[in-house]
Design a protein around this motif. Structure first.
Motif, short mmCIF file in Angstrom:
data_model
loop_
_atom_site.label_atom_id
_atom_site.label_comp_id
_atom_site.label_asym_id
_atom_site.label_seq_id
_atom_site.Cartn_x
_atom_site.Cartn_y
_atom_site.Cartn_z
N ILE A 100 -4.68 16.13 3.09
CA ILE A 100 -5.29 14.93 3.64
C ILE A 100 -6.64 15.36 4.23
CG2 ILE A 100 -5.10 13.06 5.33
CD1 ILE A 100 -2.07 13.39 5.19
N PRO A 101 -7.76 14.93 3.64
CA PRO A 101 -9.08 15.35 4.14
C PRO A 101 -9.34 14.81 5.55
CG PRO A 101 -9.22 14.39 1.94
CD PRO A 101 -7.86 14.08 2.45
N ILE A 102 -10.05 15.58 6.34
CA ILE A 102 -10.38 15.19 7.72
C ILE A 102 -11.87 15.41 7.95
CG2 ILE A 102 -10.00 15.68 10.18
CD1 ILE A 102 -7.22 16.75 9.41
N SER A 103 -12.51 14.46 8.60
CA SER A 103 -13.88 14.63 9.08
C SER A 103 -13.92 14.29 10.56
CB SER A 103 -14.86 13.75 8.30
OG SER A 103 -15.04 14.23 6.99
N VAL A 104 -14.80 14.96 11.29
CA VAL A 104 -14.89 14.77 12.74
C VAL A 104 -16.27 14.24 13.09
CG1 VAL A 104 -14.79 15.92 14.98
CG2 VAL A 104 -13.21 16.60 13.17
N ILE A 161 -2.34 7.47 4.45
CA ILE A 161 -3.80 7.38 4.45
C ILE A 161 -4.39 8.37 3.46
CG2 ILE A 161 -3.99 6.48 6.80
CD1 ILE A 161 -4.66 9.36 7.69
N ASP A 162 -5.57 8.03 2.94
CA ASP A 162 -6.25 8.93 2.01
C ASP A 162 -7.11 9.96 2.74
OD1 ASP A 162 -5.20 7.62 -0.22
OD2 ASP A 162 -6.81 6.13 -0.20
N GLY A 163 -7.46 9.67 3.99
CA GLY A 163 -8.29 10.58 4.76
C GLY A 163 -8.30 10.16 6.22
N LEU A 164 -8.79 11.05 7.08
CA LEU A 164 -8.77 10.81 8.52
C LEU A 164 -10.13 11.13 9.13
CD1 LEU A 164 -7.11 10.27 11.19
CD2 LEU A 164 -6.73 12.75 11.26
N ILE A 165 -10.60 10.24 10.02
CA ILE A 165 -11.80 10.50 10.81
C ILE A 165 -11.38 10.62 12.27
CG2 ILE A 165 -14.00 9.58 11.62
CD1 ILE A 165 -14.27 8.15 8.92
N VAL A 166 -11.76 11.72 12.90
CA VAL A 166 -11.43 11.95 14.30
C VAL A 166 -12.70 11.81 15.13
CG1 VAL A 166 -10.49 13.58 15.98
CG2 VAL A 166 -9.56 13.50 13.66
N ALA A 167 -12.68 10.89 16.10
CA ALA A 167 -13.85 10.65 16.95
C ALA A 167 -13.54 11.00 18.39
CB ALA A 167 -14.29 9.19 16.84
N SER A 168 -12.74 12.03 18.58
CA SER A 168 -12.39 12.43 19.94
C SER A 168 -12.10 13.93 19.97
CB SER A 168 -11.17 11.67 20.44
OG SER A 168 -10.04 11.96 19.66
N VAL A 208 0.83 -1.20 0.00
CA VAL A 208 0.00 0.00 0.00
C VAL A 208 0.87 1.25 0.00
CG1 VAL A 208 -1.61 1.32 1.40
CG2 VAL A 208 -1.94 -1.13 1.14
N VAL A 209 1.93 1.22 0.80
CA VAL A 209 2.81 2.39 0.88
C VAL A 209 3.50 2.63 -0.46
CG1 VAL A 209 4.86 3.34 1.98
CG2 VAL A 209 3.17 2.12 3.36
N ALA A 210 3.91 1.55 -1.11
CA ALA A 210 4.56 1.69 -2.41
C ALA A 210 3.62 2.34 -3.41
CB ALA A 210 5.02 0.32 -2.92
N SER A 211 2.34 1.95 -3.34
CA SER A 211 1.36 2.57 -4.23
C SER A 211 1.24 4.05 -3.95
CB SER A 211 -0.01 1.90 -4.05
OG SER A 211 0.04 0.55 -4.46
N ALA A 212 1.24 4.39 -2.67
CA ALA A 212 1.11 5.79 -2.29
C ALA A 212 2.28 6.62 -2.79
CB ALA A 212 1.00 5.91 -0.77
N LEU A 213 3.47 6.03 -2.76
CA LEU A 213 4.66 6.75 -3.19
C LEU A 213 4.62 7.09 -4.67
CD1 LEU A 213 7.38 4.85 -1.14
CD2 LEU A 213 6.55 7.17 -0.75
N THR A 214 3.81 6.34 -5.40
CA THR A 214 3.67 6.64 -6.83
C THR A 214 2.52 7.60 -7.07
OG1 THR A 214 2.17 4.78 -7.24
CG2 THR A 214 4.54 4.34 -7.41
N GLY A 215 1.90 8.08 -5.96
CA GLY A 215 0.81 9.03 -6.09
C GLY A 215 -0.56 8.41 -6.18
N LYS A 216 -0.65 7.07 -6.05
CA LYS A 216 -1.95 6.40 -6.15
C LYS A 216 -2.63 6.36 -4.79
CE LYS A 216 -0.48 3.33 -9.91
NZ LYS A 216 0.96 3.65 -9.94
N PRO A 217 -3.96 6.39 -4.75
CA PRO A 217 -4.67 6.26 -3.47
C PRO A 217 -4.37 4.92 -2.82
CG PRO A 217 -6.15 7.02 -5.22
CD PRO A 217 -4.88 6.59 -5.88
N THR A 218 -4.30 4.91 -1.50
CA THR A 218 -4.06 3.66 -0.77
C THR A 218 -5.36 3.00 -0.33
OG1 THR A 218 -3.95 4.82 1.36
CG2 THR A 218 -1.89 4.56 0.12
N LYS A 219 -6.49 3.70 -0.54
CA LYS A 219 -7.81 3.21 -0.11
C LYS A 219 -7.83 2.93 1.39
CE LYS A 219 -10.52 2.73 -2.93
NZ LYS A 219 -11.42 3.73 -3.54
N THR A 220 -7.15 3.79 2.13
CA THR A 220 -7.02 3.63 3.58
C THR A 220 -7.53 4.87 4.30
OG1 THR A 220 -5.03 2.29 3.25
CG2 THR A 220 -5.44 3.11 5.47
#
Length: 341
Positions: A140-144, A117-124, A50-62
């Protein structure tokens, strides 16, 4: 020896670029060749990095997920629903338990960034908003969810804590309780719950003594200790509103020790409607948060932000619901939560 993309290409008799196209589902490849490569990958137990994919600019779907306490059933339910919805949308989730600790938050954010990661969810209630601002600067998009973090522009999904608490207080008042204590925790959501409780009481001409407002941590043990403190006071109460189910269960446990009958002598209301609310005896009257609806919305908002970054963010406020069970009852004439041991 760990298989590589080179060993897959050699075994399948194709080029490395062909294997890459199969992995990333790009390019024009015959179905026969595609199936051959997939079969070889399975035989060699090859998993693309997954990290190798990210290094090439591709989404990691994570998607990264930060929760304060996974042992709290509310956050466990929320995390499961977020994972389910993420899976439906083609993403997997990396969850980190922060314990509301600033150092852990910093460490886990660093880890998640390295994981690409492609995005982050914060639940705190995040301690250091600057760290999140830095992530936003890295696109990196973030939602709370279930909280709000001041001074950062992100999508949020919360429940109407004020309304939920008002429903709880109003219900106890409708049962003719006037001597009501509240146990809350030091969290932003609980500030709204305390405000609503006090507003409902004042509207009915009732002043809550300061000693009947206890702020503590969210755990069964702290609920138990807070209830014992309330029971030892000179001025007795006939009802307790605990601002989450863990605290409410601690109250019921303490009441049993003090031989206070719930709900005959003491009514108890919680907040969250976790699985524990139906496993305690008596079953807990509580305010339900729509965790599945919250999870679906926060994941969908995050995925949309990944595809279509927007200046204006959405702030969804969902409706709570009072769930009436067996831990509450009308006030008996002359009843007080007195101790008998």
């Amino acid at each position: 020896m760990k298989p590589t993309i080179y060993s897959v290409a050699e075994e399948a008799g194709v080029s490395i670029s062909t294997v890459s196209k199969v992995i990333n589902q790009t390019g024009h490849i015959s179905e026969r060749t595609r199936q051959k490569v997939i079969e070889v990958m399975a035989q060699l137990n090859y998993h693309p990095s997954v990290v190798a994919s990210a290094l090439t600019g591709k989404p990691t779907k994570t998607i990264g997920l930060l929760v304060p306490d996974i042992s709290n059933p509310f956050f466990a339910d929320l995390a499961r629903s977020i994972e389910d919805r993420s899976h439906e949308r083609g993403f997997h989730v990396v969850m980190c338990n922060t314990d509301n600790d600033a150092e852990k938050e910093k460490k886990y954010l660093s880890l998640l960034i390295r994981q690409r990661i492609d995005g982050l969810i914060v639940a705190s209630a995040f301690r250091n908003a600057n760290l999140l601002k830095n992530m936003l600067k890295q696109d990196i998009p973030i939602s709370v969810i279930a909280s709000e973090i001041p001074h950062i522009s992100v999508n949020t999904v919360t429940v109407d804590d004020y309304k939920g608490s008002y429903l709880a207080a109003d219900y106890l008042l409708s049962l003719h309780h006037k001597k009501i204590a509240i146990i809350t925790e030091n969290a932003k959501s609980n500030h709204a719950r305390l405000d609503a409780f006090q507003d409902a009481m004042q509207e009915n001409g009732i002043i809550v003594p300061p000693q009947h407002v206890i702020t503590t941590e969210a755990s069964i043990q702290k609920g138990y200790e807070s209830a014992k403190q309330i029971f030892s006071m000179k001025e007795k109460v006939t009802a307790i509103f605990a601002c989450n189910d863990l605290l409410a269960i601690g109250v019921i446990q303490a009441a049993k020790e003090f031989k206070i009958d719930v709900p005959r002598d003491l009514s108890v209301i919680g907040f969250d409607n976790t699985v524990l609310s139906t496993t305690i005896t008596p079953m807990l009257t509580t305010v339900a948060q729509p965790t599945k609806e919250m999870a679906v919305n926060v994941v969908d908002l995050l995925v949309r932000e990944m595809k279509y970054p927007a200046i204006y963010k959405e702030h969804l406020l969902l409706e709570p619901k009072l769930i009436i069970r067996k831990s509450t009852a009308p006030l008996k004439r002359g009843a007080t939560a007195s101790t008998n041991n």
